[in-house]
Design an enzyme around this catalytic site. Sequence first.
Site, mmCIF file in Angstrom:
data_model
loop_
_atom_site.group_PDB
_atom_site.id
_atom_site.type_symbol
_atom_site.label_atom_id
_atom_site.label_comp_id
_atom_site.label_asym_id
_atom_site.label_seq_id
_atom_site.Cartn_x
_atom_site.Cartn_y
_atom_site.Cartn_z
ATOM 1 C CE LYS A 194 -0.064 -6.119 -8.512
ATOM 2 N NZ LYS A 194 -0.332 -6.244 -7.516
ATOM 3 N N GLY A 238 -1.263 -2.356 -11.873
ATOM 4 C CA GLY A 238 -1.183 -2.543 -10.334
ATOM 5 C C GLY A 238 -1.224 -0.492 -9.923
ATOM 6 C CG ASP A 283 1.227 -1.310 -1.489
ATOM 7 O OD1 ASP A 283 0.494 -1.256 -1.311
ATOM 8 O OD2 ASP A 283 1.520 -1.550 -3.215
#
Length: 838
Positions: free
Chosen positions: A495, A497, A614
Amino acid sequence: MEGNLVLLFFLLFFRSTFQQQEHSAPLSSRAERAALLQLRSSLGLRTKDWPIKSDPCLAWIGVLCQDGSVTGINISGFKRTRIGNQNPKFSVDSLANFTKLVSFNASRLTLPGSIPNWLGLQLQTLTVLDLRFCEISGAIPSNIGNLSNLGELYLSDNNLTGTIPSNLGLLSHLSVLDLSRNSLTGLIPSSLGSLAKLSLLDISSNNLSGAIPEDFGNLLNLKSLNLSSNSLSSSVPTHLGNLSSLVVLDLSSSSLSGSVPAEFGSLRHLQRMVICNNNFTGDLPDALWSLPNLSFLDVSSNNFMGLLPNLSLNANTTMAVFNLSHNMFYGVLTSVLKRVSTVDLSYNYFQDKIPDYARNVVSLDRNCFHSWSSQRNVKECAGFYSRKGLSFDNFGLPNGTIHRPLGDHKSNRRMVIFAAVLGTVGLVLLFVILVVLLIICSREERKTTEIGSGLGPSAAGTGAPGASLNLFGEAFGYEEILAATGDFNDGNLVKNGHSGDVFKGVLEGGIHIIVKRFDVHSRKNSCRVELDFFSKVSHPRLVPLLGHCLEKEKEQFLIYKYMPKGDLSSSLYWKIGSDLKLLDWITRLKIAIGVAEGLSYLHHECVPPLVHRDVQASSILLDDKYEVRLGSLTEACIQDTDSHSNKITRLLRLPQISEEVASGVATATCTYDVYSFGKVLLELVTGKIGISASSDSTTKEMLDGLLPFISIYDKELVKIIIDPSLIVDEDLLDEVWAMAVVAKSCLNPKPSRRPLMRFVLKALENPLKVVREETSSSARLGTSSSRNGSWRHNLAAGCGGKGDLKVGEDGCLSARRYSKDVFPEPMGLQDEERWNED
Ligand SMILES: *[C@@H]1O[C@H](CO)[C@@H](O)[C@H](O)[C@H]1NC(C)=O
Ligand SMILES: *[C@@H]1O[C@H](CO)[C@@H](O)[C@H](O)[C@H]1NC(C)=O
Ligand SMILES: *[C@@H]1O[C@H](CO)[C@@H](O)[C@H](O)[C@H]1NC(C)=O
Ligand SMILES: *[C@@H]1O[C@H](CO)[C@@H](O)[C@H](O)[C@H]1NC(C)=O
Ligand SMILES: *[C@@H]1O[C@H](CO)[C@@H](O)[C@H](O)[C@H]1NC(C)=O
Ligand SMILES: *[C@@H]1O[C@H](CO)[C@@H](O)[C@H](O)[C@H]1NC(C)=O
Ligand SMILES: *[C@@H]1O[C@H](CO)[C@@H](O)[C@H](O)[C@H]1NC(C)=O
Ligand SMILES: *[C@@H]1O[C@H](CO)[C@@H](O)[C@H](O)[C@H]1NC(C)=O
Ligand SMILES: *[C@@H]1O[C@H](CO)[C@@H](O)[C@H](O)[C@H]1NC(C)=O
Ligand SMILES: *[C@@H]1O[C@H](CO)[C@@H](O)[C@H](O)[C@H]1NC(C)=O
Ligand SMILES: *[C@@H]1O[C@H](CO)[C@@H](O)[C@H](O)[C@H]1NC(C)=O
Ligand SMILES: *[C@@H]1O[C@H](CO)[C@@H](O)[C@H](O)[C@H]1NC(C)=O
């Protein structure tokens, strides 16, 4: 007794030796041995698999014998010799010499060429023929209809052309027919309807437009052709409705058109029907909705047009996943939707309100619903309905009113003036907030880079400023990382990020790793922050850091252990084919507890407390046993202890807007983590992914839609929002309900009223206590005198209420005040009313 045992052993012994003997009879026929050798050479098989000096029945891989004759040949996925690879051919003539051959499996072995014509005439004993992924071309010989014993025929993923031979209808024992992913043309022969034993029919991804081949007229010697006869109005023959044993039917992506025969409603055993990506028209037969075992129906991306039936369904029908999206269904939603556990209705023309039972809908986008977001505009809706000669309800508004998408308000002059005034005030306010934010940001940045100096249980006393950075983990070489990730090949990208791109890779020893690539010149040096973090803090609930690579100037890398199950956002749902699978409840509870443990550690065992900042589904990593390992630690920082600035932000905070939304920046308080965790819990309860991923207005909308259904006083209410696959038994339902209640209290708009993480953890560890004790009459009356250990009691203790914490004076604990009523109020009464009005 003893005698019995001896007898048993004897029997076992006898059985195993007997079985061994049966399987280990050597090949007795010279002709078959010669034929095997010929096959070996014509296909170029390797000595490794079929050693020439040994007996084929005893030592050759994939050769199955019985009584000294070859009954099965499985050369699936075999590699060829180098010579065999130079000129691979579909050359299997010698198969004709096996008189007892029952199955032939050559899938994934390239056999360029076409299926030989003699095959159907010679292999009379064959019951299984598997030629998937063989690069076969040409037409399917109609002689294949002479393989009268054939039970399973797999020809998918080849390059077959021509039509489907109607002789296939002669294979009366056929239970599996898979012709998918070829280039077959023409019509589906109606003779297939006579395959009474067929349980799987897959002809998806072909080109069965039903177009008559150009040479058709010549073939039949016809001068002209009348195509308007009924038999051609659909490219799916009604005779398929005779397939009384059919369980799986896949006709997707095959250029089919016309209507779906009503006869499909009599496929009583059907469990799975996929007819998406065609050009079907007309209505979907109502009877499909009441097929008892149908658990998956995908009719998306066609031109179906019709109403949902208004049926009362047999209580015995299986819960199902339906996809009706990208069609032209219209009218109101009806209670047939109670049949489905998940349904996609997007891109249709449904109108009116959304009833409660439509909570299982994953998407309602682009319809004509009242008061709902992302709908079509009035022009599209009214246009559609008037073209069909139907009346459109104009989103429930009086005629002439122009509908605005949800969120906008009726425009009148007073509103405009009001808005203008508000706007000016807002601008001034925004400016002030911006300034404050800037101050806070710069402070935060300072703080996060300070993280290395004195945090974590081990480092509590050793906060010498300027102490050299303790490089945690092994130092990896850049070349090593390049090799592991295949030069950061896109195929290995996991991914993008927010702090860096994440790749997967394999080290030389076969160890799987995850590599995060940081840009050194980013706003803050995230790599360094995270490395500092790991050098001070360690806990089994945090993602294991294996090492780092800091040798490049522009890029830095951290290397973590590979997490086989990925993250929660990708593993809550996963697809098997086009089936949706969801995590079971035990696993979901385990994950919730794991996350709570990790956060509890950061909040309560680190001095000063750390905030993750997060917490969301994609930060929750899962190892092979679904044990939680928290990731995304670049945002982690020390709890904001400066109460002065807190006061300022609190003063400036607009009423009703929680801190997270107000600032848009993750604030460094434990309560922020608790709030985010509440959203994760809600995801686990409802099975709806995406709630925790952001904090924008859609999430707010989503929360407003869900929270009114959570009440400690009403278990039934929660059934409306929970993932239907979780409604299994009462105990389990109580646990789900409890998690929902905990989620709601974490999502309290007032940060000071949210429970502490350690109490959240306790509640999740004993979910039944949450709901069962609290529903006792005393709790109901609000005069709770809950015993020790009760969830409510602990919650009520609030932050720092008890003196038994290791960190009493500092951080989040002292910054918050004692709150007696952290428990979810029967709040949302107004919300509920608002909901019902819709
Ligand atoms: C066929 O052979 C392959 C590879 O040798 C093996 O993995 C597979 O299990 C075999 N299948 C059957 C049905 O025997
Ligand atoms: C043929 O072999 C493949 C691979 O080993 C296997 O997956 C498949 O099930 C086999 N086919 C049949 C019909 O058993
Ligand atoms: C195999 O069968 C073919 C045709 O049926 C025949 O011509 C050939 O002689 C046979 N081979 C062996 C080794 O028997
Ligand atoms: C199928 O045939 C087409 C055209 O003949 C060819 O381009 C393609 O590579 C073939 N596909 C396979 C899987 O052999
Ligand atoms: C193959 O089947 C067709 C149709 O049933 C039949 O006419 C023909 O005789 C069969 N051929 C052989 C060799 O069995
Ligand atoms: C499907 O068949 C039609 C005519 O039979 C042809 O025009 C079209 O190009 C084919 N499509 C594909 C994808 O092969
Ligand atoms: C085709 O057949 C239909 C019904 O059998 C008939 O109504 C129609 O007139 C025919 N069309 C032509 C061009 O013959
Ligand atoms: C199959 O279905 C068709 C029409 O749906 C019917 O006319 C026919 O009699 C059926 N055939 C058999 C063998 O049941
Ligand atoms: C439906 O499925 C159940 C369980 O798999 C099975 O027992 C039942 O016979 C099936 N019913 C039909 C009509 O296929
Ligand atoms: C689908 O069917 C409609 C109506 O029958 C037709 O107008 C349209 O061209 C078809 N689309 C395709 C891609 O075949
Ligand atoms: C549900 O299934 C049971 C047993 O399979 C049967 O006895 C009962 O009649 C069915 N109920 C309905 C409403 O069909
Ligand atoms: C709105 O107007 C349309 C025609 O313009 C009419 O058919 C419809 O009944 C009207 N609806 C209402 C609620 O008045």
